[in-house]
Motif scaffolding. Structure first.
Motif, PDB file in Angstrom:
ATOM      1  N   SER A 177     -10.925  12.350  17.038  1.00  0.00           N
ATOM      2  CA  SER A 177     -10.158  12.812  15.877  1.00  0.00           C
ATOM      3  C   SER A 177     -10.784  14.049  15.242  1.00  0.00           C
ATOM      4  O   SER A 177     -12.012  14.185  15.173  1.00  0.00           O
ATOM      5  CB  SER A 177     -10.074  11.698  14.828  1.00  0.00           C
ATOM      6  OG  SER A 177      -9.497  12.181  13.632  1.00  0.00           O
ATOM      7  N   VAL A 178      -9.938  14.955  14.783  1.00  0.00           N
ATOM      8  CA  VAL A 178     -10.401  16.165  14.099  1.00  0.00           C
ATOM      9  C   VAL A 178     -11.247  15.799  12.880  1.00  0.00           C
ATOM     10  O   VAL A 178     -12.187  16.522  12.527  1.00  0.00           O
ATOM     11  CB  VAL A 178      -9.194  17.031  13.672  1.00  0.00           C
ATOM     12  CG1 VAL A 178      -9.612  18.165  12.750  1.00  0.00           C
ATOM     13  CG2 VAL A 178      -8.506  17.602  14.903  1.00  0.00           C
ATOM     14  N   TRP A 179     -10.937  14.673  12.239  1.00  0.00           N
ATOM     15  CA  TRP A 179     -11.712  14.256  11.077  1.00  0.00           C
ATOM     16  C   TRP A 179     -13.148  13.926  11.456  1.00  0.00           C
ATOM     17  O   TRP A 179     -14.084  14.169  10.702  1.00  0.00           O
ATOM     18  CB  TRP A 179     -11.053  13.058  10.392  1.00  0.00           C
ATOM     19  CG  TRP A 179     -11.609  12.765   9.032  1.00  0.00           C
ATOM     20  CD1 TRP A 179     -12.247  11.634   8.620  1.00  0.00           C
ATOM     21  CD2 TRP A 179     -11.581  13.633   7.890  1.00  0.00           C
ATOM     22  NE1 TRP A 179     -12.606  11.737   7.303  1.00  0.00           N
ATOM     23  CE2 TRP A 179     -12.209  12.963   6.827  1.00  0.00           C
ATOM     24  CE3 TRP A 179     -11.076  14.920   7.668  1.00  0.00           C
ATOM     25  CZ2 TRP A 179     -12.359  13.520   5.566  1.00  0.00           C
ATOM     26  CZ3 TRP A 179     -11.215  15.481   6.409  1.00  0.00           C
ATOM     27  CH2 TRP A 179     -11.849  14.779   5.369  1.00  0.00           C
ATOM     28  N   HIS A 180     -13.346  13.398  12.656  1.00  0.00           N
ATOM     29  CA  HIS A 180     -14.692  13.074  13.110  1.00  0.00           C
ATOM     30  C   HIS A 180     -15.430  14.328  13.585  1.00  0.00           C
ATOM     31  O   HIS A 180     -16.656  14.399  13.488  1.00  0.00           O
ATOM     32  CB  HIS A 180     -14.628  12.015  14.211  1.00  0.00           C
ATOM     33  CG  HIS A 180     -14.090  10.717  13.734  1.00  0.00           C
ATOM     34  ND1 HIS A 180     -13.110  10.020  14.408  1.00  0.00           N
ATOM     35  CD2 HIS A 180     -14.339  10.006  12.603  1.00  0.00           C
ATOM     36  CE1 HIS A 180     -12.807   8.920  13.720  1.00  0.00           C
ATOM     37  NE2 HIS A 180     -13.544   8.896  12.632  1.00  0.00           N
ATOM     38  N   ILE A 181     -14.681  15.301  14.086  1.00  0.00           N
ATOM     39  CA  ILE A 181     -15.295  16.588  14.420  1.00  0.00           C
ATOM     40  C   ILE A 181     -15.838  17.214  13.135  1.00  0.00           C
ATOM     41  O   ILE A 181     -16.954  17.740  13.093  1.00  0.00           O
ATOM     42  CB  ILE A 181     -14.270  17.523  15.094  1.00  0.00           C
ATOM     43  CG1 ILE A 181     -13.821  16.930  16.439  1.00  0.00           C
ATOM     44  CG2 ILE A 181     -14.853  18.918  15.296  1.00  0.00           C
ATOM     45  CD1 ILE A 181     -12.713  17.703  17.124  1.00  0.00           C
ATOM     46  N   TYR A 182     -15.041  17.130  12.073  1.00  0.00           N
ATOM     47  CA  TYR A 182     -15.457  17.644  10.763  1.00  0.00           C
ATOM     48  C   TYR A 182     -16.663  16.863  10.240  1.00  0.00           C
ATOM     49  O   TYR A 182     -17.649  17.438   9.774  1.00  0.00           O
ATOM     50  CB  TYR A 182     -14.274  17.532   9.806  1.00  0.00           C
ATOM     51  CG  TYR A 182     -14.571  17.951   8.381  1.00  0.00           C
ATOM     52  CD1 TYR A 182     -14.817  19.282   8.064  1.00  0.00           C
ATOM     53  CD2 TYR A 182     -14.600  17.009   7.359  1.00  0.00           C
ATOM     54  CE1 TYR A 182     -15.085  19.664   6.757  1.00  0.00           C
ATOM     55  CE2 TYR A 182     -14.863  17.380   6.047  1.00  0.00           C
ATOM     56  CZ  TYR A 182     -15.107  18.711   5.753  1.00  0.00           C
ATOM     57  OH  TYR A 182     -15.377  19.079   4.467  1.00  0.00           O
ATOM     58  N   GLN A 183     -16.601  15.534  10.338  1.00  0.00           N
ATOM     59  CA  GLN A 183     -17.685  14.678   9.861  1.00  0.00           C
ATOM     60  C   GLN A 183     -18.989  14.959  10.607  1.00  0.00           C
ATOM     61  O   GLN A 183     -20.073  14.976  10.017  1.00  0.00           O
ATOM     62  CB  GLN A 183     -17.295  13.212  10.036  1.00  0.00           C
ATOM     63  CG  GLN A 183     -18.430  12.215   9.845  1.00  0.00           C
ATOM     64  CD  GLN A 183     -18.852  12.044   8.416  1.00  0.00           C
ATOM     65  OE1 GLN A 183     -18.168  11.417   7.627  1.00  0.00           O
ATOM     66  NE2 GLN A 183     -19.993  12.614   8.053  1.00  0.00           N
TER      67      GLN A 183
END
Length: 437
Positions: free
Chosen positions: A34-40
Motif C-alpha cells: 500500500s502507498v500508505w505503507h510506502i509513506y510510513q
C-alpha cells in the motif's frame, strides 16, 4: 491480524529493501504494498519507530474540522481511535474521503486537486473506488469542466499500476486482469487459492469453499445476513444504511447526493462480487452518516456525541474484558491487552523473536516458530500458510539473483531434490506445532 500479518512486514520490507520485484511470489499478501505503507516506511527508522503515523493524521484531521467549523467530523474521531495504534490504511482513507466529501459539499470546484486527491485515496486502498468515481461524476454533471483537469490524477493512477506490476505482476492487486506476461507474476494456482480464501472470508470462514459453491442464490444472500456473531449484524446494518441513503437521495432529489449514492452503490456491487467482508465497506457508514446529518448537526451535538463515544471507546480499549464479556463473537477482542501505566510514555509493542531457518533451491528463508506471522522475523520471511500452498501447487519462490534479495523473486516448479527440502521444512513446522499444542 492485518497489523502483524501485513502492515508491519510490509513496512519492514520497504525499509530494508524498498519495492521488491515479484515479492508476491514470496508472500502474496506483500504484493499489495500500500502507498500508505510506502509513506510510513519513510519515517519508521528515525522519527516513528512505533509506526504511529495514524495518530498524527488524527491530530491533523481534528485541526481541519475545527478550522472549517465542520463539527460533525468530531463524531468520527472516537471510532478512528481503533485504527490509531498501527499504520492501518483504513484510517487514512476514511479521513481523506471525509475531507474530500466535505470540500465537495462546501462547493470546492478545484477538480484538478480533488480528483488527484481522490485517486491518491484509491491507490492507498482500491476498495475506495467510489471516491474518484464521485469526483469524476461531479466534474461531468455539476462543474462541467474539461478532461484536462483529470490528468494529474491520471498520472497518479498510472504510477499505481506500475507499482503493482512491479510487486505483483498485474496492474491491480489481487486481480489477475491485465496480463502482460511478466515473468515475476504469481502462479495461477496460488491466485486461485487466494480467490477461494476470499470467498470463504465473505462468510467469516464459517463454511468451506465446497459448501459455498453448492449455495443457491437465496443461500448466498441468507447465509451472509445470518452469519454467527457480530458480523451478521454489521452486514444487516450495512444494507439497511444503503437502502436508507438511497431513499434519502430519492426524496431530496439533489444532484450531488444522487451522485454520492450512485458511487456508493457501484462500490458495493464490486465489493459484493469479489469478497463481501465488512472491512471493505466500513467507510460507507461514515459517508452515509456524514451526508445524512451534515446540515443539521451543530457544534453542541457534535461535542456531546464526541465526548460520550470517546469515554466508551477508551474504556473498551483500556478494559478489553468488557468486549470479551459483552461481545464474545468479536474474536479480535480476545487479543486486546489491558492498559498499563507505562503506555503513557512508551507505546506497548508485542515482541516475538522465535524463528527457524530453511532452504529450498536457492532461497534461504525464515519462518516464525509456532506463530502465523513474521512481523519481527529476519527477512526473507514466509508465512507458514504460503509454504503449504506453494508446495501443494508444486512450486516454490526463488531468488532472481541468489546473491541479491533486492533483485526480487519468481516462482519455479520444484525438482525432486527441492521437494525433499520443502518436505523437511513442512515436517519441522508441523512437529513444532504439535509439541506446543
Amino acid at each position: 491480524m492485518d497489523h502483524f500479518g501485513y502492515y508491519v512486514p510490509t513496512v519492514k520490507w520497504l525499509t530494508e529493501y524498498g519495492l521488491v520485484k515479484g515479492i508476491s511470489n514470496l508472500d502474496l499478501t506483500l504484493g499489495q504494498m500500500s502507498v500508505w505503507h510506502i509513506y510510513q516506511a519513510g519515517f519508521s527508522n528515525f522519527s516513528d519507530p512505533f509506526l504511529r503515523i495514524n495518530s498524527i493524521l488524527l491530530v491533523i484531521y481534528t485541526i481541519y474540522s475545527i478550522e472549517n467549523k465542520s463539527w460533525i467530523h468530531l463524531c468520527f474521531l472516537p471510532f478512528l481511535l481503533l485504527f490509531s495504534q498501527s499504520p492501518s490504511p483504513d484510517l487514512s482513507v476514511i479521513v481523506f474521503s471525509l475531507i474530500i466529501l466535505n470540500e465537495i459539499i462546501s462547493g470546492n470546484k478545484n477538480i484538478n486537486i480533488l480528483f488527484a486527491f481522490s485517486v491518491f485515496v484509491f491507490v492507498i486502498k482500491p476498495t475506495m473506488i467510489w471516491l474518484p468515481l464521485l469526483v469524476f461524476l461531479y466534474n461531468i454533471c455539476i462543474v462541467r469542466l474539461n478532461f484536462k483537469t483529470l490528468l494529474f490524477g491520471g498520472s497518479i493512477l498510472f504510477l499505481f499500476f506500475i507499482k503493482n506490476i512491479w510487486t505483483f505482476g498485474y496492474p491491480v492487486f489481487p486481480v489477475s486482469i491485465g496480463d502482460f506476461g511478466f515473468s515475476w507474476k504469481p502462479n495461477p494456482e496460488i491466485l486461485k487459492i487466494s480467490s477461494q480464501y476470499a470467498v470463504m472470508k465473505t462468510y467469516d470462514m464459517q463454511y468451506s469453499y465446497e459448501e459455498i459453491q453448492k449455495f443457491s442464490t437465496w443461500d448466498y444472500i441468507k447465509n451472509w445476513f445470518f452469519l454467527k456473531g457480530i458480523k451478521s449484524k454489521i452486514n444487516i446494518l450495512f444494507i439497511a444504511s444503503l437502502l436508507s441513503f438511497s431513499a434519502f437521495a430519492w426524496v431530496k432529489k439533489k444532484k450531488l447526493i444522487t451522485l454520492i449514492c450512485i458511487s456508493l452503490l457501484i462500490k458495493t456491487l464490486l465489493v459484493l462480487a469479489f469478497s463481501a467482508q465488512y472491512r471493505f465497506f466500513i467507510d460507507v457508514f461514515f459517508v452515509v452518516f456524514f451526508v445524512l446529518f451534515y446540515e443539521c448537526w451543530n457544534k453542541r451535538k457534535s461535542v456531546v456525541v464526541f465526548s460520550i463515544l470517546s469515554v466508551c471507546f477508551i474504556a473498551l480499549l483500556s478494559f478489553p474484558g468488557l468486549i470479551q464479556q459483552y461481545i464474545p463473537s468479536f474474536q479480535l477482542g480476545n487479543f486486546i491487552a489491558g492498559f498499563k501505566k507505562e503506555q503513557l510514555y512508551q507505546p506497548s509493542v508485542y515482541e516475538y523473536h522465535q524463528f527457524d531457518t530453511f532452504k529450498v533451491g536457492n532461497l534461504k528463508f525464515n519462518v516464525s516458530k509456532n506463530y502465523p506471522y513474521n512481523f519481527e522475523t529476519p527477512l526473507p520471511a514466509i508465512s507458514t500458510s504460503f509454504i503449504f500452498d506453494d508446495v501443494k501447487a508444486g512450486i516454490f519462490p526463488q531468488l532472481i539473483d541468489e546473491n541479491n534479495i533486492a533483485k526480487g523473486f519468481i516462482w519455479k516448479t520444484i525438482t525432486s531434490e527441492e521437494k525433499k527440502e520443502a518436505a523437511n521444512a513442512i515436517n519441522t513446522i508441523e512437529n513444532i506445532y504439535k509439541q506446543n499444542n
